[in-house]
Design a protein around this motif. Structure first.
Motif, PDB file in Angstrom:
ATOM      1  N   LEU A 180      36.601  53.319  79.227  1.00 53.73           N
ATOM      2  CA  LEU A 180      35.580  54.348  79.404  1.00 53.73           C
ATOM      3  C   LEU A 180      35.510  55.287  78.205  1.00 53.73           C
ATOM      4  N   LEU A 181      36.675  55.547  77.592  1.00 58.18           N
ATOM      5  CA  LEU A 181      36.731  56.579  76.560  1.00 58.18           C
ATOM      6  C   LEU A 181      36.358  56.082  75.170  1.00 58.18           C
ATOM      7  N   VAL A 182      36.633  54.815  74.856  1.00 60.78           N
ATOM      8  CA  VAL A 182      36.366  54.304  73.508  1.00 60.78           C
ATOM      9  C   VAL A 182      34.948  54.592  73.039  1.00 60.78           C
ATOM     10  N   PRO A 183      33.912  54.362  73.876  1.00 68.44           N
ATOM     11  CA  PRO A 183      32.555  54.629  73.381  1.00 68.44           C
ATOM     12  C   PRO A 183      32.244  56.119  73.240  1.00 68.44           C
ATOM     13  N   ARG A 184      33.131  56.972  73.767  1.00 71.40           N
ATOM     14  CA  ARG A 184      32.806  58.387  73.819  1.00 71.40           C
ATOM     15  C   ARG A 184      33.560  59.248  72.804  1.00 71.40           C
ATOM     16  N   LEU A 185      34.448  58.609  72.059  1.00 74.25           N
ATOM     17  CA  LEU A 185      35.227  59.359  71.082  1.00 74.25           C
ATOM     18  C   LEU A 185      35.356  58.559  69.799  1.00 74.25           C
ATOM     19  N   PRO A 186      35.450  59.243  68.647  1.00 70.63           N
ATOM     20  CA  PRO A 186      35.797  58.497  67.439  1.00 70.63           C
ATOM     21  C   PRO A 186      37.177  57.870  67.626  1.00 70.63           C
ATOM     22  N   ALA A 187      37.367  56.686  67.066  1.00 71.27           N
ATOM     23  CA  ALA A 187      38.642  55.998  67.225  1.00 71.27           C
ATOM     24  C   ALA A 187      39.808  56.862  66.755  1.00 71.27           C
ATOM     25  N   TYR A 188      39.601  57.546  65.652  1.00 69.72           N
ATOM     26  CA  TYR A 188      40.640  58.398  65.062  1.00 69.72           C
ATOM     27  C   TYR A 188      41.038  59.509  66.027  1.00 69.72           C
ATOM     28  N   SER A 189      40.058  60.177  66.603  1.00 69.12           N
ATOM     29  CA  SER A 189      40.342  61.256  67.550  1.00 69.12           C
ATOM     30  C   SER A 189      41.091  60.726  68.760  1.00 69.12           C
ATOM     31  N   MET A 190      40.641  59.588  69.270  1.00 67.53           N
ATOM     32  CA  MET A 190      41.264  59.032  70.467  1.00 67.53           C
ATOM     33  C   MET A 190      42.727  58.685  70.197  1.00 67.53           C
ATOM     34  N   THR A 191      42.970  58.075  69.025  1.00 71.34           N
ATOM     35  CA  THR A 191      44.344  57.739  68.657  1.00 71.34           C
ATOM     36  C   THR A 191      45.223  58.979  68.655  1.00 71.34           C
ATOM     37  N   LEU A 192      44.729  60.048  68.031  1.00 70.25           N
ATOM     38  CA  LEU A 192      45.536  61.266  67.929  1.00 70.25           C
ATOM     39  C   LEU A 192      45.740  61.918  69.292  1.00 70.25           C
ATOM     40  N   LEU A 193      44.687  61.942  70.106  1.00 69.76           N
ATOM     41  CA  LEU A 193      44.806  62.552  71.429  1.00 69.76           C
ATOM     42  C   LEU A 193      45.797  61.792  72.297  1.00 69.76           C
ATOM     43  N   LEU A 194      45.708  60.461  72.290  1.00 70.13           N
ATOM     44  CA  LEU A 194      46.654  59.647  73.063  1.00 70.13           C
ATOM     45  C   LEU A 194      48.077  59.925  72.590  1.00 70.13           C
ATOM     46  N   PHE A 195      48.250  59.980  71.270  1.00 73.29           N
ATOM     47  CA  PHE A 195      49.575  60.212  70.724  1.00 73.29           C
ATOM     48  C   PHE A 195      50.106  61.581  71.121  1.00 73.29           C
ATOM     49  N   LEU A 196      49.249  62.599  71.018  1.00 74.92           N
ATOM     50  CA  LEU A 196      49.677  63.952  71.359  1.00 74.92           C
ATOM     51  C   LEU A 196      50.038  64.045  72.839  1.00 74.92           C
ATOM     52  N   GLY A 197      49.272  63.353  73.674  1.00 76.81           N
ATOM     53  CA  GLY A 197      49.590  63.335  75.105  1.00 76.81           C
ATOM     54  C   GLY A 197      50.969  62.754  75.329  1.00 76.81           C
ATOM     55  N   GLN A 198      51.256  61.653  74.625  1.00 67.09           N
ATOM     56  CA  GLN A 198      52.566  61.024  74.742  1.00 67.09           C
ATOM     57  C   GLN A 198      53.657  61.927  74.185  1.00 67.09           C
ATOM     58  N   LEU A 199      53.398  62.499  73.023  1.00 67.80           N
ATOM     59  CA  LEU A 199      54.422  63.293  72.342  1.00 67.80           C
ATOM     60  C   LEU A 199      54.817  64.508  73.171  1.00 67.80           C
ATOM     61  N   PHE A 200      53.816  65.281  73.600  1.00 74.23           N
ATOM     62  CA  PHE A 200      54.127  66.523  74.298  1.00 74.23           C
ATOM     63  C   PHE A 200      54.721  66.256  75.679  1.00 74.23           C
ATOM     64  N   SER A 201      54.248  65.193  76.344  1.00 77.87           N
ATOM     65  CA  SER A 201      54.862  64.890  77.636  1.00 77.87           C
ATOM     66  C   SER A 201      56.284  64.379  77.427  1.00 77.87           C
ATOM     67  N   GLY A 202      56.500  63.633  76.335  1.00 72.73           N
ATOM     68  CA  GLY A 202      57.850  63.183  76.012  1.00 72.73           C
ATOM     69  C   GLY A 202      58.785  64.354  75.779  1.00 72.73           C
TER      70      GLY A 202
END
Lengths: 152, 138
Positions: free
Chosen positions: A87-109
């Protein structure tokens, strides 16, 4: 070690490729069907890999109890992740999505580590803040979040 | 909203990686990956069981996302069992970032073209700095 670093790098490439391809497929068959296809094809690949690597089954040291049930939830969580990505790929630049996913993982970690062991990794925290700044810098201004971004 | 959902997805991924690691130590890597996909199938089938028209002229590789996902799992497993967690994470993130920049800049697969402008260059410097901090002091 260099070879292993390259494999890790490639795993990052395949991560982005697979969600992008799933999203493209969803344009024709829908997001739920694309998620299903991902799992049919993925299961086939996993089965193949299992057979090709010698069909090794580790028998658990102790019999399974209800306490082991949470370990089986990864499949459900994966479905949610795959479906969300489609659902999200068409709605975000790939670069932004990569960083957001990573930040979600990092901060929850960082949070889980803190609640589990009481330690706070300053390196990860500083790194996370720097990456967050990088994300904000890259975001194009005045873009409505809900627009689909296809080039048509 | 998509931004928040992406962050949330990252949190879910952390939990997922945790429980999947538990499954792997119980049954071994290759069995675990099969089990995870089997459970996934059981979860999605009730929602997605419908006819899929296979003759729409869809390029064959659009169907390969799941298979490429298996490569991700296999390569990640090798990397994370041999390298330190932060180093493996940094290398994987580099691969993701490079691929994402390529997709955005070239407009691959019909995505919106976003030029690799000064904004992104400076952004990338922060990403590198942040990744460096994680690897060196994480």
């Amino acid at each position: 070690m260099g070879m292993i670093l390259i494999l890790a790098f490639i795993s990052g490439v395949t991560t982005v490729l697979s969600r992008t391809l799933n999203a493209k497929l969803s344009e024709s068959i829908g997001s739920k069907s694309s998620t299903l296809v991902n799992y049919i094809v993925g299961f086939s690949g996993a089965l193949l890999f299992f057979l090709v690597t010698g069909a090794k089954i580790n028998h658990p040291a102790q019999p399974l109890t209800v306490r082991d049930l949470p370990y089986f939830s990864g499949g459900l969580l994966g479905v949610i992740v795959v479906f969300l990505a489609i659902l999200l790929v068409p709605r975000l630049p790939a670069y932004s999505m990569t960083l957001l996913l990573f930040l979600g993982q990092l901060f929850s970690g960082i949070a889980f580590d803190f609640f589990k062991t009481g330690t706070l990794s300053t390196g990860k925290l500083i790194g996370g803040i720097l990456i967050t700044i990088g994300l904000f810098i890259s975001n194009p201004p005045k873009r409505k979040s809900l627009d689909r971004q296809s080039a048509t | 909203m998509p931004e928040l959902l992406s962050l949330l997805s990252g949190v879910i991924i952390t939990i997922m990686n945790g429980v999947n690691a538990g499954l792997q130590s119980l049954f071994g890597d290759s069995v675990a990956v099969m089990l995870i996909h089997l459970v996934g199938l059981i979860c999605i089938i009730p929602f997605a069981w419908r006819k899929i028209d296979l003759h729409q002229g869809i390029p064959w590789y659009f169907w390969s996302g799941g298979l490429i996902g298996i490569l991700t799992i296999v390569f990640s497993n090798i990397a994370f069992s041999s390298l330190s967690m932060t180093l493996a994470t940094a290398a994987a993130l580099s691969g993701q970032t490079a691929t994402s920049l390529w997709i955005d800049t070239a407009g691959i697969l019909g995505s919106r073209k976003i030029p690799f402008d000064w904004r992104r260059i400076i952004s990338l410097i922060f990403i590198l700095a942040g990744t460096g901090a994680i690897v060196l002091w994480g």
